[in-house]
Design a protein around this motif. Sequence first.
Motif, PDB file in Angstrom:
ATOM      1  N   LYS A   1       0.837  -1.198   0.000  1.00 40.41           N
ATOM      2  CA  LYS A   1       0.000   0.000   0.000  1.00 40.41           C
ATOM      3  C   LYS A   1       0.868   1.243   0.000  1.00 40.41           C
ATOM      4  N   GLY A   2       0.519   2.165  -0.887  1.00 41.36           N
ATOM      5  CA  GLY A   2       1.299   3.398  -1.011  1.00 41.36           C
ATOM      6  C   GLY A   2       2.433   3.311  -2.010  1.00 41.36           C
ATOM      7  N   ARG A   3       2.763   2.087  -2.446  1.00 40.20           N
ATOM      8  CA  ARG A   3       3.844   1.901  -3.432  1.00 40.20           C
ATOM      9  C   ARG A   3       3.323   1.342  -4.756  1.00 40.20           C
ATOM     10  N   PHE A   4       2.298   0.506  -4.690  1.00 36.34           N
ATOM     11  CA  PHE A   4       1.736  -0.122  -5.887  1.00 36.34           C
ATOM     12  C   PHE A   4       0.378   0.499  -6.212  1.00 36.34           C
ATOM     13  N   THR A   5       0.070   0.539  -7.505  1.00 29.31           N
ATOM     14  CA  THR A   5      -1.231   1.035  -7.949  1.00 29.31           C
ATOM     15  C   THR A   5      -1.802   0.085  -9.001  1.00 29.31           C
ATOM     16  N   ILE A   6      -2.993  -0.411  -8.748  1.00 31.61           N
ATOM     17  CA  ILE A   6      -3.679  -1.245  -9.727  1.00 31.61           C
ATOM     18  C   ILE A   6      -4.650  -0.372 -10.507  1.00 31.61           C
ATOM     19  N   SER A   7      -4.742  -0.619 -11.808  1.00 27.32           N
ATOM     20  CA  SER A   7      -5.671   0.123 -12.651  1.00 27.32           C
ATOM     21  C   SER A   7      -6.108  -0.784 -13.789  1.00 27.32           C
ATOM     22  N   ARG A   8      -7.089  -0.321 -14.552  1.00 24.30           N
ATOM     23  CA  ARG A   8      -7.568  -1.140 -15.671  1.00 24.30           C
ATOM     24  C   ARG A   8      -8.057  -0.240 -16.788  1.00 24.30           C
ATOM     25  N   ASP A   9      -8.013  -0.796 -17.990  1.00 25.50           N
ATOM     26  CA  ASP A   9      -8.556  -0.142 -19.179  1.00 25.50           C
ATOM     27  C   ASP A   9      -9.524  -1.125 -19.804  1.00 25.50           C
ATOM     28  N   ASN A  10     -10.811  -0.924 -19.580  1.00 27.41           N
ATOM     29  CA  ASN A  10     -11.792  -1.884 -20.085  1.00 27.41           C
ATOM     30  C   ASN A  10     -11.908  -1.870 -21.599  1.00 27.41           C
ATOM     31  N   ALA A  11     -11.515  -0.779 -22.224  1.00 24.69           N
ATOM     32  CA  ALA A  11     -11.526  -0.736 -23.692  1.00 24.69           C
ATOM     33  C   ALA A  11     -10.433  -1.620 -24.283  1.00 24.69           C
ATOM     34  N   LYS A  12      -9.383  -1.843 -23.501  1.00 22.64           N
ATOM     35  CA  LYS A  12      -8.263  -2.671 -23.970  1.00 22.64           C
ATOM     36  C   LYS A  12      -8.232  -4.041 -23.303  1.00 22.64           C
ATOM     37  N   ASN A  13      -9.220  -4.326 -22.448  1.00 22.00           N
ATOM     38  CA  ASN A  13      -9.260  -5.603 -21.729  1.00 22.00           C
ATOM     39  C   ASN A  13      -7.939  -5.876 -21.013  1.00 22.00           C
ATOM     40  N   THR A  14      -7.438  -4.873 -20.338  1.00 22.29           N
ATOM     41  CA  THR A  14      -6.125  -4.978 -19.702  1.00 22.29           C
ATOM     42  C   THR A  14      -6.169  -4.408 -18.288  1.00 22.29           C
ATOM     43  N   VAL A  15      -5.496  -5.109 -17.385  1.00 19.78           N
ATOM     44  CA  VAL A  15      -5.306  -4.618 -16.025  1.00 19.78           C
ATOM     45  C   VAL A  15      -3.814  -4.405 -15.811  1.00 19.78           C
ATOM     46  N   TYR A  16      -3.479  -3.389 -15.027  1.00 24.62           N
ATOM     47  CA  TYR A  16      -2.097  -3.004 -14.811  1.00 24.62           C
ATOM     48  C   TYR A  16      -1.752  -3.036 -13.329  1.00 24.62           C
ATOM     49  N   LEU A  17      -0.448  -3.159 -13.071  1.00 25.17           N
ATOM     50  CA  LEU A  17       0.056  -2.991 -11.716  1.00 25.17           C
ATOM     51  C   LEU A  17       1.312  -2.132 -11.805  1.00 25.17           C
ATOM     52  N   GLN A  18       1.188  -0.886 -11.391  1.00 23.95           N
ATOM     53  CA  GLN A  18       2.327   0.011 -11.336  1.00 23.95           C
ATOM     54  C   GLN A  18       3.021  -0.184  -9.999  1.00 23.95           C
ATOM     55  N   MET A  19       4.290  -0.519 -10.045  1.00 24.00           N
ATOM     56  CA  MET A  19       5.051  -0.821  -8.826  1.00 24.00           C
ATOM     57  C   MET A  19       6.187   0.174  -8.691  1.00 24.00           C
ATOM     58  N   ASN A  20       6.132   0.971  -7.645  1.00 25.41           N
ATOM     59  CA  ASN A  20       7.160   1.979  -7.370  1.00 25.41           C
ATOM     60  C   ASN A  20       7.885   1.655  -6.074  1.00 25.41           C
ATOM     61  N   SER A  21       9.013   2.290  -5.872  1.00 22.66           N
ATOM     62  CA  SER A  21       9.807   2.102  -4.645  1.00 22.66           C
ATOM     63  C   SER A  21       9.996   0.621  -4.339  1.00 22.66           C
ATOM     64  N   LEU A  22      10.380  -0.114  -5.350  1.00 22.07           N
ATOM     65  CA  LEU A  22      10.487  -1.569  -5.195  1.00 22.07           C
ATOM     66  C   LEU A  22      11.578  -1.944  -4.207  1.00 22.07           C
ATOM     67  N   LYS A  23      11.299  -3.038  -3.488  1.00 21.63           N
ATOM     68  CA  LYS A  23      12.210  -3.546  -2.465  1.00 21.63           C
ATOM     69  C   LYS A  23      12.611  -4.978  -2.811  1.00 21.63           C
ATOM     70  N   PRO A  24      13.738  -5.443  -2.326  1.00 18.75           N
ATOM     71  CA  PRO A  24      14.116  -6.839  -2.596  1.00 18.75           C
ATOM     72  C   PRO A  24      13.035  -7.833  -2.191  1.00 18.75           C
ATOM     73  N   GLU A  25      12.287  -7.535  -1.163  1.00 15.89           N
ATOM     74  CA  GLU A  25      11.233  -8.455  -0.727  1.00 15.89           C
ATOM     75  C   GLU A  25      10.023  -8.471  -1.665  1.00 15.89           C
ATOM     76  N   ASP A  26      10.019  -7.611  -2.664  1.00 15.92           N
ATOM     77  CA  ASP A  26       8.973  -7.671  -3.694  1.00 15.92           C
ATOM     78  C   ASP A  26       9.306  -8.696  -4.777  1.00 15.92           C
ATOM     79  N   THR A  27      10.499  -9.263  -4.718  1.00 16.96           N
ATOM     80  CA  THR A  27      10.888 -10.274  -5.691  1.00 16.96           C
ATOM     81  C   THR A  27       9.957 -11.471  -5.612  1.00 16.96           C
TER      82      THR A  27
END
Length: 115
Positions: A64-90
């Motif tokens: 929370k506060g680092r990742f953002t989920i979003s979607r584009d229903n016109a493109k049938n696509t969901v996204y996950l923007q991941m910022n401030s990544l940490k080794p434990e996100d591996t």
Amino acid sequence: VQLVESGGGLVQPGGSLRLSCAAAGFTFSNYGMNWYRQAPGKVREWVAGITSAGGSTNYAGSVKGRFTISRDNAKNTVYLQMNSLKPEDTAVYYCNAYIRWTDYWGQGIQVTVSS
């Protein structure tokens, strides 16, 4: 139902990546979508979810506060923007759809956070 993830890779700590999941075989705009991840030796864990129209999102406390989920229903696509990544996100990240009492999964994509 087909879910295909893309956008993973190797990134340094503090860096960013955006994952995409292209969906097919169902009416995408009717269903909420989720991202999960599984680190080596650990159980698969839920990361983030978004409602069918994208009006509501939820996150695991660890992202929370680092990742953002979003979607584009016109493109049938969901996204996950991941910022401030940490080794434990591996982990291997999976796109998920729960349709008519069945979980559907993508093939997974590797995200490695390392210097």
